[in-house]
Design an enzyme around this catalytic site. Structure first.
Site, mmCIF file in Angstrom:
data_model
loop_
_atom_site.group_PDB
_atom_site.id
_atom_site.type_symbol
_atom_site.label_atom_id
_atom_site.label_comp_id
_atom_site.label_asym_id
_atom_site.label_seq_id
_atom_site.Cartn_x
_atom_site.Cartn_y
_atom_site.Cartn_z
ATOM 1 N N ASP A 83 -10.291 -8.382 1.411
ATOM 2 C CA ASP A 83 -10.855 -7.209 0.732
ATOM 3 C C ASP A 83 -9.810 -6.603 -0.205
ATOM 4 O O ASP A 83 -10.078 -6.311 -1.380
ATOM 5 C CB ASP A 83 -11.275 -6.198 1.809
ATOM 6 C CG ASP A 83 -11.905 -4.953 1.231
ATOM 7 O OD1 ASP A 83 -12.805 -5.098 0.387
ATOM 8 O OD2 ASP A 83 -11.504 -3.843 1.621
ATOM 9 N N LYS A 142 -0.360 -12.639 8.441
ATOM 10 C CA LYS A 142 0.830 -11.846 8.741
ATOM 11 C C LYS A 142 1.238 -12.202 10.180
ATOM 12 O O LYS A 142 1.330 -11.344 11.065
ATOM 13 C CB LYS A 142 0.499 -10.350 8.587
ATOM 14 C CG LYS A 142 1.693 -9.439 8.665
ATOM 15 C CD LYS A 142 2.611 -9.524 7.472
ATOM 16 C CE LYS A 142 3.785 -8.578 7.636
ATOM 17 N NZ LYS A 142 4.868 -8.829 6.676
#
Ligand code: ATP
Length: 341
Positions: A230, A173
């Site tokens: 995750d 990001k």
């Protein structure tokens, strides 16, 4: 390959002991030269002796060739203990978390998905370096280092090369997290130039979350930082099957640990209905790792066949059975396959 393989077995918390006992049963059935060394860490150990994991536990784990681990509870909030899983990953230098996801017929939301997610395991927000400043402000520190980025990116490209994969996508990001994700992306670009035989691209994590549902065929190997990995893992587990059937390998230069991707499932613990498939598939990855590739394939196939039988499967995958009926079906399938090999 060692003559006798010492396996550290960590049953863990919640459904951990139930699925571990089922998995050790199928491993025993394969009659391989394994020595199982049980290590009790986690919630019960913390309640009993005030430490969820000790240096002695870590020494025992390090004296083994591989680790097979059940889920270990990490309590929410202050005044408890730090994640045992994160501690083991750090102490053993298990920097790469490899999670293969392939659509399982009858369970997958989307057919024909075949993606390997490689997650950096040692740093990033998942390390949980956090502070309170007074009562009303909390700070979290996201450490990203060039060394860890290089290591995980090289691991991903080498994995792709070794496993006949065509493309690596770095997920980040960097438009918002300009320094931490920026560094990850910078290193990804550099490392990708060393692998002209593997295609490379990169994408924002939110776009990836969307594309996994809309056009998963654009992905082959995904490599990403700890927390993003995750979260995307759970999405991929949902797309390709169910959280109870996904497996992972935690790999470092010296040690390796194998586990299901799910947590302790406290809502169903002790009811005898936990799905042991994820841990059994992790055990299959472990067999491959220690050189028993034939047995690894047999175990994988037996689990996949059992997953097609609704009568024996656990309720989380729409079955009418329980942990024991599923385990018996896996043993039956193994026995059938082994008698014809
Ligand atoms: P933790 O805090 O340890 O991660 P959790 O409850 O937040 O625990 P999971 O343990 O992954 O997260 O469970 C999420 C949901 O999936 C729960 O409803 C749980 O019952 C179900 N689940 C997870 N693993 C299994 C399994 N092996 N068999 C059956 N259901 C499972």
């Amino acid at each position: 390959m060692p003559r006798s393989v010492k396996v550290a077995v960590i049953p863990g918390d919640g459904i951990g002991p139930e699925i571990m006992s089922a998995t050790v049963k199928v491993l025993d059935f394969l009659k391989l030269p394994f020595e199982f060394v049980r290590v009790n860490v986690g919630r019960k150990a913390w309640e009993k002796r005030g430490a969820a994991i000790t240096d002695e536990d870590l020494d025992v784990i390090k004296s083994c060739d591989v680790v097979l681990k059940g889920p270990v509870e990490t309590p929410v909030g202050r005044g408890t203990y730090r994640s045992v899983t994160v501690t083991i990953r750090k102490e053993l230098g298990l920097y790469a978390n490899v999670r293969p996801f392939r659509s399982i017929e009858g369970l997958a939301l989307i057919p024909n998905v075949d993606i390997v997610l490689i997650r950096e395991n040692t740093e990033g927000l998942y390390s949980g370096i956090e502070f309170r400043i007074g009562e009303d402000t909390a700070l979290g520190i996201r450490v990203i280092t060039r060394q860890a980025c290089e290591r995980i990116l090289r691991f991903a490209f080498e994995y792709a090369r070794r496993n006949g994969r065509k493309k690596v996508t770095a997920v980040h990001k960097a438009n918002i997290l300009k320094e931490t994700c920026g560094l990850f992306l910078e290193v990804a670009k550099e490392v990708s130039t060393e692998y002209s035989d593997i295609a490379y691209d990169h994408a924002h994590v939110d776009a990836v979350a969307y594309d996994l549902l809309k056009r998963p065929e654009r992905f082959d190997v995904i490599v990403t930082t700890n927390l993003f990995g995750d979260i995307l893992s759970d999405e991929l587990a949902g797309i390709t099957g169910s959280i109870g059937v996904a497996a992972s390998a935690n790999v470092g230069d010296k040690y390796a640990m194998f586990e299901a991707i799910h947590g302790t499932a406290p809502d169903i613990a002790g009811k005898g209905i936990a799905n042991p498939a994820g841990l059994m598939l992790a055990a299959s990855m472990m067999l491959n790792h220690v050189g028993f590739s034939r047995e690894a394939d047999l175990l994988r196939s037996a689990v996949m066949r059992a997953l097609t039988m609704k009568k024996v499967c656990t309720p989380d995958v729409g079955g009418r059975g329980n942990t024991d009926t599923f385990t018996s079906a896996v043993l039956d399938e193994l026995s059938k396959m082994m008698s014809v090999v």
